[in-house]
Scaffold this motif. Structure first.
Motif, PDB file in Angstrom:
ATOM      1  N   CYS A 332       0.806  -1.224   0.000  1.00 33.21           N
ATOM      2  CA  CYS A 332       0.000   0.000   0.000  1.00 33.21           C
ATOM      3  C   CYS A 332       0.839   1.274   0.000  1.00 33.21           C
ATOM      4  O   CYS A 332       0.282   2.377  -0.095  1.00 33.21           O
ATOM      5  CB  CYS A 332      -0.950  -0.004   1.197  1.00 33.21           C
ATOM      6  N   SER A 333       2.158   1.153   0.105  1.00 26.89           N
ATOM      7  CA  SER A 333       3.021   2.338   0.049  1.00 26.89           C
ATOM      8  C   SER A 333       3.309   2.762  -1.398  1.00 26.89           C
ATOM      9  O   SER A 333       3.895   3.819  -1.632  1.00 26.89           O
ATOM     10  CB  SER A 333       4.338   2.060   0.784  1.00 26.89           C
ATOM     11  N   GLN A 334       2.897   1.942  -2.382  1.00 27.96           N
ATOM     12  CA  GLN A 334       3.132   2.252  -3.794  1.00 27.96           C
ATOM     13  C   GLN A 334       1.965   3.069  -4.364  1.00 27.96           C
ATOM     14  O   GLN A 334       0.867   3.065  -3.805  1.00 27.96           O
ATOM     15  CB  GLN A 334       3.253   0.957  -4.602  1.00 27.96           C
ATOM     16  N   PRO A 335       2.171   3.724  -5.500  1.00 27.33           N
ATOM     17  CA  PRO A 335       1.046   4.359  -6.207  1.00 27.33           C
ATOM     18  C   PRO A 335       0.093   3.276  -6.706  1.00 27.33           C
ATOM     19  O   PRO A 335       0.522   2.201  -7.131  1.00 27.33           O
ATOM     20  CB  PRO A 335       1.714   5.089  -7.377  1.00 27.33           C
ATOM     21  N   PRO A 336      -1.218   3.501  -6.663  1.00 32.49           N
ATOM     22  CA  PRO A 336      -2.184   2.473  -7.108  1.00 32.49           C
ATOM     23  C   PRO A 336      -2.019   2.154  -8.594  1.00 32.49           C
ATOM     24  O   PRO A 336      -1.707   3.031  -9.400  1.00 32.49           O
ATOM     25  CB  PRO A 336      -3.548   3.119  -6.837  1.00 32.49           C
ATOM     26  N   LEU A 337      -2.237   0.893  -8.936  1.00 38.71           N
ATOM     27  CA  LEU A 337      -2.287   0.484 -10.342  1.00 38.71           C
ATOM     28  C   LEU A 337      -3.665   0.789 -10.929  1.00 38.71           C
ATOM     29  O   LEU A 337      -3.785   1.194 -12.082  1.00 38.71           O
ATOM     30  CB  LEU A 337      -1.981  -1.012 -10.465  1.00 38.71           C
ATOM     31  N   LEU A 338      -4.703   0.581 -10.116  1.00 34.89           N
ATOM     32  CA  LEU A 338      -6.082   0.793 -10.562  1.00 34.89           C
ATOM     33  C   LEU A 338      -6.795   1.674  -9.540  1.00 34.89           C
ATOM     34  O   LEU A 338      -6.752   1.406  -8.340  1.00 34.89           O
ATOM     35  CB  LEU A 338      -6.811  -0.550 -10.691  1.00 34.89           C
ATOM     36  N   GLN A 339      -7.448   2.737 -10.017  1.00 31.99           N
ATOM     37  CA  GLN A 339      -8.215   3.636  -9.161  1.00 31.99           C
ATOM     38  C   GLN A 339      -9.647   3.727  -9.690  1.00 31.99           C
ATOM     39  O   GLN A 339      -9.860   4.066 -10.851  1.00 31.99           O
ATOM     40  CB  GLN A 339      -7.593   5.040  -9.135  1.00 31.99           C
ATOM     41  N   VAL A 340     -10.603   3.398  -8.843  1.00 31.05           N
ATOM     42  CA  VAL A 340     -12.017   3.423  -9.210  1.00 31.05           C
ATOM     43  C   VAL A 340     -12.695   4.496  -8.368  1.00 31.05           C
ATOM     44  O   VAL A 340     -12.577   4.498  -7.146  1.00 31.05           O
ATOM     45  CB  VAL A 340     -12.678   2.048  -8.974  1.00 31.05           C
ATOM     46  N   ARG A 341     -13.423   5.405  -9.036  1.00 31.84           N
ATOM     47  CA  ARG A 341     -14.063   6.512  -8.336  1.00 31.84           C
ATOM     48  C   ARG A 341     -15.533   6.622  -8.763  1.00 31.84           C
ATOM     49  O   ARG A 341     -15.843   6.820  -9.936  1.00 31.84           O
ATOM     50  CB  ARG A 341     -13.344   7.837  -8.647  1.00 31.84           C
ATOM     51  N   GLU A 342     -16.433   6.459  -7.780  1.00 39.17           N
ATOM     52  CA  GLU A 342     -17.886   6.661  -7.970  1.00 39.17           C
ATOM     53  C   GLU A 342     -18.410   5.923  -9.203  1.00 39.17           C
ATOM     54  O   GLU A 342     -19.178   6.466  -9.999  1.00 39.17           O
ATOM     55  CB  GLU A 342     -18.198   8.159  -8.071  1.00 39.17           C
ATOM     56  N   LEU A 343     -18.006   4.669  -9.337  1.00 37.67           N
ATOM     57  CA  LEU A 343     -18.400   3.883 -10.510  1.00 37.67           C
ATOM     58  C   LEU A 343     -19.852   3.413 -10.372  1.00 37.67           C
ATOM     59  O   LEU A 343     -20.253   2.891  -9.323  1.00 37.67           O
ATOM     60  CB  LEU A 343     -17.471   2.678 -10.667  1.00 37.67           C
ATOM     61  N   ARG A 344     -20.615   3.592 -11.454  1.00 37.52           N
ATOM     62  CA  ARG A 344     -22.016   3.147 -11.475  1.00 37.52           C
ATOM     63  C   ARG A 344     -22.289   2.387 -12.776  1.00 37.52           C
ATOM     64  O   ARG A 344     -21.879   2.814 -13.848  1.00 37.52           O
ATOM     65  CB  ARG A 344     -22.971   4.346 -11.376  1.00 37.52           C
ATOM     66  N   THR A 345     -22.996   1.268 -12.626  1.00 36.08           N
ATOM     67  CA  THR A 345     -23.475   0.516 -13.790  1.00 36.08           C
ATOM     68  C   THR A 345     -24.933   0.176 -13.527  1.00 36.08           C
ATOM     69  O   THR A 345     -25.240  -0.620 -12.634  1.00 36.08           O
ATOM     70  CB  THR A 345     -22.667  -0.773 -14.011  1.00 36.08           C
ATOM     71  N   HIS A 346     -25.829   0.790 -14.274  1.00 39.59           N
ATOM     72  CA  HIS A 346     -27.265   0.598 -14.090  1.00 39.59           C
ATOM     73  C   HIS A 346     -27.861  -0.052 -15.331  1.00 39.59           C
ATOM     74  O   HIS A 346     -27.432   0.221 -16.455  1.00 39.59           O
ATOM     75  CB  HIS A 346     -27.964   1.944 -13.829  1.00 39.59           C
ATOM     76  N   TYR A 347     -28.848  -0.915 -15.120  1.00 36.83           N
ATOM     77  CA  TYR A 347     -29.561  -1.571 -16.216  1.00 36.83           C
ATOM     78  C   TYR A 347     -31.002  -1.089 -16.248  1.00 36.83           C
ATOM     79  O   TYR A 347     -31.666  -1.022 -15.206  1.00 36.83           O
ATOM     80  CB  TYR A 347     -29.568  -3.099 -16.035  1.00 36.83           C
ATOM     81  N   ALA A 348     -31.497  -0.776 -17.433  1.00 43.54           N
ATOM     82  CA  ALA A 348     -32.902  -0.387 -17.577  1.00 43.54           C
ATOM     83  C   ALA A 348     -33.791  -1.620 -17.500  1.00 43.54           C
ATOM     84  O   ALA A 348     -33.472  -2.679 -18.050  1.00 43.54           O
ATOM     85  CB  ALA A 348     -33.110   0.328 -18.908  1.00 43.54           C
ATOM     86  N   VAL A 349     -34.925  -1.496 -16.795  1.00 45.01           N
ATOM     87  CA  VAL A 349     -35.944  -2.544 -16.748  1.00 45.01           C
ATOM     88  C   VAL A 349     -37.055  -2.132 -17.694  1.00 45.01           C
ATOM     89  O   VAL A 349     -37.665  -1.068 -17.533  1.00 45.01           O
ATOM     90  CB  VAL A 349     -36.490  -2.719 -15.316  1.00 45.01           C
ATOM     91  N   GLN A 357     -39.364   1.693 -20.619  1.00 49.54           N
ATOM     92  CA  GLN A 357     -38.583   1.595 -19.386  1.00 49.54           C
ATOM     93  C   GLN A 357     -39.475   1.888 -18.195  1.00 49.54           C
ATOM     94  O   GLN A 357     -40.139   2.924 -18.127  1.00 49.54           O
ATOM     95  CB  GLN A 357     -37.403   2.566 -19.394  1.00 49.54           C
ATOM     96  N   VAL A 358     -39.481   0.952 -17.241  1.00 50.19           N
ATOM     97  CA  VAL A 358     -40.304   1.112 -16.043  1.00 50.19           C
ATOM     98  C   VAL A 358     -39.459   1.210 -14.774  1.00 50.19           C
ATOM     99  O   VAL A 358     -39.993   1.327 -13.679  1.00 50.19           O
ATOM    100  CB  VAL A 358     -41.306  -0.057 -15.911  1.00 50.19           C
ATOM    101  N   GLY A 359     -38.152   1.138 -14.913  1.00 49.89           N
ATOM    102  CA  GLY A 359     -37.281   1.239 -13.741  1.00 49.89           C
ATOM    103  C   GLY A 359     -35.857   0.913 -14.120  1.00 49.89           C
ATOM    104  O   GLY A 359     -35.516   0.822 -15.312  1.00 49.89           O
ATOM    105  N   GLU A 360     -35.007   0.740 -13.111  1.00 52.58           N
ATOM    106  CA  GLU A 360     -33.619   0.381 -13.381  1.00 52.58           C
ATOM    107  C   GLU A 360     -33.056  -0.446 -12.238  1.00 52.58           C
ATOM    108  O   GLU A 360     -33.516  -0.364 -11.090  1.00 52.58           O
ATOM    109  CB  GLU A 360     -32.752   1.626 -13.597  1.00 52.58           C
TER     110      GLU A 360
END
Length: 597
Positions: A332-349, A357-360
């Motif tokens: 954890c003392s190294q710079p990150p290889l992967l940084q994820v920030r506020e990631l969202r994946t939504h599917y329409a219903v 579309q009636v929801g998600e």
């Protein structure tokens, strides 16, 4: 003592016929042998191959017998013999005595029509894969009512009422009778299959790997349901599994099988507290241990070749707490290889003929975390929590709704196609089902060489083949097997091929999506050890996705717990297990089979 799998020593006291056919026995199996045709000999004749070899056991009324062993040990073939579902080419020898309503009968002496009257009404079976055991063209209610019509004399009105009662008994809503199998979750499908199996109130229920590939909480619910049904109905259960920890939760007696033979049998307490056979000790040891942090998992082969006790082997492999903490601090003392920030994946219903579309569905709902070079970040949670969607979104196999993903400083979600293709060489995926992820018409060597050709690795076909051979050696496979097709390998070997294919492009980050959940515990231990060895040798970074917290704890430096698309908590693996901060995490830990009878 060196173990010879071709002639395993028996670690049980031989029982007399009189003991085997005691009055309390519902089912008695004596010297059962099952032969199937194997390789062709000459032009037309096939040499028979023994898949069950001299198996003897008995199950008392209301008792649970655990039948344990690796894939290919003969467990399922024994079950199919007991319910008369063997292929017509099989040959069976020995005795199977079953106490039916008209007294004890020899199952193998009955004609097929008589066996059919017993099957379903007296002996029922829950199959390993409920989604294939149920017909996708009929609702769950139609299939349950069909079972009732075949095995009872109830009127249509009574059949409907009984179907509702059965669904309530297995804790399913009566409304689910109208649903098709694909509309239910994995745990719900298994409950529907159990309802079909107990519909005629059988005396013996055969459960063949009924919790494989279910997450730990659903697995615990299914085991609890089987215990409750057994007590209410006084059913005997033959519980087939590769996991001795599950047997400890349910069984009274245990039979350990290897290569078609029983190498050890006794009460569940005897088997767990004082296993006599090295094969049994290996099966007990190769499951990740919750209370210890091990460098590697002991394997069945270790105990067959070297002997010794479980405690001795665990002590040799245990990592000191200070060493574990120092590794995490260094990573954890190294710079990150992967940084994820506020990631969202939504599917329409969508509903209706126009797809309005009636929801998600918020599969991934605003999560943020970092992954450091050389780290294994475990992602754990129940089925449907968003783990797989997260992994595939990071790989851009699924389009993200919003958020930011930085890989080595580059914005991954907005890369143009040409640059993304070059970057895919560094990020690879190992799928859950190796059989489905390999092309059945393509040799395994071609599958491993394909990513090399796509990414311009190797100057020509000969050089790529040489690299593929080295990769096969690295993952413990015969380099001469490159020209074989996927169906010619076992499940564990196919997963090793998938690992070799993932390594073919020389990646830095590997996403392991339930990479060992479909493997039996002994093969699982070998694959997990292989992944650890490759990480140390090649400096790989893993995002390790699984529903099994014990496996994730063994593999991971840190653990991210997901629930309904969000992060419940994230922290060092040892801290998450010893001091969970959230009730959801505590529930996941409590559901893990402890292996203590």
């Amino acid at each position: 003592m060196v173990y010879n799998p071709a002639n395993p020593p028996i670690a049980i006291v031989a029982m007399t016929d009189a003991a085997l056919v005691a009055d309390s026995a519902l089912l008695t199996v004596q010297e059962l042998r099952v032969f199937l045709p194997s390789r062709p000999v000459g032009l037309s004749r096939r040499e028979p191959s023994g898949v069950v070899d001299g198996l003897s056991f008995r199950i008392g009324i209301g008792q649970t017998l655990g039948l344990v062993g690796e894939s290919g040990s003969g467990k399922t073939m024994t079950a199919l013999t007991l319910i008369d579902l063997l292929p017509s080419s099989a040959r069976v020898e020995g005795k199977i005595l079953f106490k039916g309503p008209n007294g004890t009968v020899d199952w193998l002496q009955l004609d097929p029509q008589e066996r059919r009257r017993y099957r379903g009404a007296q002996i029922a079976m829950i199959f390993q894969e409920p989604s294939t055991a149920l017909n996708p063209l009929y609702t769950c209610g139609q299939q349950l009512q069909e079972t009732l019509r075949a095995n009872t004399s109830l009127t249509p009105t009574e059949i409907r009422a009984q179907a509702i009662r059965l669904f309530e008994e297995v804790q399913l809503s009566p409304q689910m009778l109208e649903r098709y199998p694909h509309q239910l979750s994995g745990g719900q499908i298994q409950r529907a299959a159990i309802a079909c199996a107990i519909a005629s109130n059988p005396k013996l229920l055969i459960a063949d790997e009924p919790t494989t590939a279910l997450d730990v909480t659903v697995q615990a619910e299914i085991l609890r349901l089987l215990r409750d049904l057994q007590q209410q109905r006084q059913m005997a259960i033959l519980f087939i599994t590769h996991d001795l920890n599950l047997v400890a939760e349910l069984a009274d007696q245990v039979v350990v099988m290897c290569r078609g033979q029983a190498v050890e049998q006794g009460s569940v307490k005897q088997i767990f507290r004082d296993p006599q056979h090295p094969y049994t000790r290996g099966l007990l040891a190769c499951r990740p241990v919750l209370e210890r942090r091990l460098r590697r998992l002991p394997t069945v082969q270790d105990f067959q070749e070297k002997g010794g006790s479980l405690e001795e082997r665990w002590q040799q492999l245990e990592i000191p707490a200070a060493e574990e903490e120092e590794r995490l601090r260094r990573i954890c003392s190294q710079p990150p290889l992967l940084q994820v920030r506020e990631l969202r994946t939504h599917y329409a219903v969508r509903r209706g003929p126009l797809g309005r579309q009636v929801g998600e569905i918020r599969a991934v709902d605003g999560i943020s975390f970092d992954v450091y070079p050389g780290e294994t970040l475990g992602v754990v949670g129940e089925s449907g929590c968003g783990k797989t969607t997260l992994g595939r979104t990071l790989l851009r196999l699924i389009r993200a709704s919003s958020g930011q993903v930085l890989y080595d400083g580059e914005e991954l979600l907005r890369l143009p196609p040409q640059r993304l293709r070059r970057l895919r060489r560094e990020i690879q995926l190992i799928f859950q089902d190796p059989a489905a992820s390999l092309n059945p018409r393509m040799s395994v060597g071609a599958s491993v060489m394909e990513p090399m050709a796509l990414h311009g690795i190797g100057r020509n076909a000969a050089e790529r083949r040489a690299r593929a051979q080295r990769l096969f050696e690295r993952v413990g496979l015969d380099p001469e097997a490159l020209d074989r097709l996927p169906h010619q390998f076992s499940g564990g070997q196919r997963q090793r091929i998938c690992i070799a294919r993932a390594l073919a492009s020389e990646p830095r980050l590997v996403v392991c999506d339930e990479a060992v959940s479909s493997l039996d515990v002994s093969v699982q231990a070998q694959v997990l050890n292989l992944l650890k060895d490759l990480q140390e040798e090649l400096g790989l970074t893993y995002l390790f996705i699984s529903h099994d917290l014990s496996v994730v704890k063994f593999m991971s430096d840190r653990i991210l717990v997901m629930n309904r698309g969000r992060i419940e908590e994230i922290g060092p693996a040892f801290q998450i297990y010893r001091q969970p901060q959230q009730d959801y995490t505590r529930r996941l830990i409590a559901a893990i089979p402890k292996g203590d009878p």
